[in-house]
Design a protein around this motif. Sequence first.
Motif, mmCIF file in Angstrom:
data_model
loop_
_atom_site.group_PDB
_atom_site.id
_atom_site.type_symbol
_atom_site.label_atom_id
_atom_site.label_comp_id
_atom_site.label_asym_id
_atom_site.label_seq_id
_atom_site.Cartn_x
_atom_site.Cartn_y
_atom_site.Cartn_z
ATOM 1 N N TRP A 172 0.856 -1.204 0.000
ATOM 2 C CA TRP A 172 0.000 0.000 0.000
ATOM 3 C C TRP A 172 0.885 1.245 0.000
ATOM 4 O O TRP A 172 2.062 1.178 0.403
ATOM 5 N N ASP A 173 0.326 2.396 -0.385
ATOM 6 C CA ASP A 173 1.191 3.545 -0.695
ATOM 7 C C ASP A 173 2.006 4.070 0.482
ATOM 8 O O ASP A 173 3.007 4.759 0.285
ATOM 9 N N GLU A 174 1.631 3.717 1.724
ATOM 10 C CA GLU A 174 2.441 4.155 2.877
ATOM 11 C C GLU A 174 3.882 3.656 2.782
ATOM 12 O O GLU A 174 4.775 4.245 3.387
ATOM 13 N N VAL A 175 4.112 2.557 2.055
ATOM 14 C CA VAL A 175 5.475 2.027 2.013
ATOM 15 C C VAL A 175 6.436 3.017 1.342
ATOM 16 O O VAL A 175 7.652 2.925 1.527
ATOM 17 N N SER B 32 -1.754 2.493 -4.821
ATOM 18 C CA SER B 32 -2.145 3.841 -4.421
ATOM 19 C C SER B 32 -3.601 3.878 -4.004
ATOM 20 O O SER B 32 -4.490 3.779 -4.845
ATOM 21 N N TRP B 33 -3.858 4.040 -2.694
ATOM 22 C CA TRP B 33 -5.244 3.972 -2.211
ATOM 23 C C TRP B 33 -5.736 5.254 -1.575
ATOM 24 O O TRP B 33 -6.903 5.595 -1.670
ATOM 25 N N ARG B 34 -4.833 6.027 -0.904
ATOM 26 C CA ARG B 34 -5.323 7.206 -0.176
ATOM 27 C C ARG B 34 -5.739 8.313 -1.135
ATOM 28 O O ARG B 34 -6.363 9.288 -0.750
ATOM 29 N N ASN C 222 -11.631 7.366 -3.860
ATOM 30 C CA ASN C 222 -12.572 7.918 -4.836
ATOM 31 C C ASN C 222 -11.949 7.803 -6.224
ATOM 32 O O ASN C 222 -10.974 8.471 -6.501
ATOM 33 N N PRO C 223 -12.399 6.887 -7.095
ATOM 34 C CA PRO C 223 -13.695 6.228 -7.133
ATOM 35 C C PRO C 223 -13.614 4.706 -7.015
ATOM 36 O O PRO C 223 -14.449 4.010 -7.596
ATOM 37 N N CYS C 224 -12.665 4.161 -6.261
ATOM 38 C CA CYS C 224 -12.447 2.695 -6.317
ATOM 39 C C CYS C 224 -12.898 1.935 -5.081
ATOM 40 O O CYS C 224 -12.806 0.704 -5.072
#
Length: 494
Positions: free
Chosen positions: A341-344, A357-359, A380-382
């Motif tokens: 997840w993008d935090e990495v 990329s989720w946030r 938004n929008p997934c």
Amino acid sequence: MKGAICAAIAAGAIAMDATAAISVVPMPNKVTELGGFCLATNVTIETLTDASIPAEGYTLKVTEDGSVKIASSGDAGRFYAMITLEQLTKDGKVPCVEIEDAPRFKWRGLHFDDCRHFMGKETLMKTLDAMAYHKLNVFHWHLTEDQGWRIEIKKYPLLTAKGAVRPGSPKPAVLKKPGETGQDGTGWVNNNIEYGPFFYTQDDVREIVAYAQNLHITVVPEIELPGHALAAISAYPELGCTGEQFTPWTRWGVSEHIFCGGNDKVISFLEDVIDEVCELFPGPIVHIGGDEAPKKAWRKCPKCQARINELGLDGEEGLQGWMTRHFTEYLAKKGRRAIGWDEVLDGNPGKDTIIMSWRGPEGGIKAAARGNDAVMCPVNPCYLDIEQGIDEDPCEYINYGFKLPLELCYGFDPAAGIPEDQQKHILGGQGNNWTEYTWNGSEFEWKVWPRMSAIAECLWTEKKNKDWQNFSQRIVPLRKSLVKRFRINASPLR
Ligand code: ACM
Ligand code: ZN
């Protein structure tokens, strides 16, 4: 009357009339209608291999004499041509057509959270069937969490004996009695009903992976680290920083008790888990989580602090970065790529780590700029656990502060905001569903379909070939097929 229709088409009021007989989702990229039709009972299918056709692409030609010619460079393209042919067939007739088609993106995924509530094999298999029907090809399987560990690991039997059972679940607000207060500030309360053990045996996993493979779907298993680990720590308390005994979480949210990053035994444990996971999943990619890992326990832990000092890491974020790099390299030795997840990104991962990329799209944009591949699934929008804005929706949703109707999902463009020379790093995208407030497969299906159909088209069809008005017509019979043929509890179209 005829004149009026022509004028309307010219004015753009009747969209894409040229493809009116072509009710296929996702829309193929090049369609030429030849006129007329043949009977489905009377077709002869001829397939040939043509190495010049792109991976997963195909050509398909149907003529009035019942001849169906399919060409592709491989099995996946042939499989997708057959799906197109099936969707073209209406009332026993196949329209005569010539199609040249290939996907816009190679990662066309759906994320399936089996941890918060266990969806189970029947829902999972139906989901794979429906995915294949949309030419989706990545099943991202979320298997470990604060709330439950759902995959059998032979070396650590307590992961499922203890980690797959939680003492209660959040219960729907509608069941909340007057005077009851929520546990987590959202008004949700624990129902105090033991939940589990629910998990997949290794035999189940092998069966599911083989089933998916047959449908040209790659399964990407996710083993969350270092956060979202409370179920594992409940099974083996020594995996946490304090050694305290916990139970898998009964509520939604993010536990601050995460895997200890300073303990070599934790690193070996995770390597052992990854060894068994790689035996079970032949796919090239393993997801190592990395999202929402609070560092409170690490700040107070002598082992974590010792590792930070010894390796000269940049604080706790540096320690997470060290773990990401360690497991990326561990997977690389086994011929696999890690995705996180993008935090990495905060831990400065190597260029071979794929970023999910989720946030928002920012993680993917940053990843592409620094040369990392990325998969886009911005909330938004997934995020398909967001309320969908249909009338009379019986499901409960997490409140994200906005609604996500079908049309917004249809606007998804994984490459938006990415400079052209970096777009090669965007592998594609996916729809994500989370099941904190999704109690069973039927609710899962309601939330996911047909919004996932819209996302599937965004991942397959070139932007210039997409058209919302046209999609809104094609989605009507497609939704009917989901319900009738796939027994999917798809939500209505408004
Ligand atoms: C996530 O939604 N925490 C990836
Ligand atoms: Zn620690």
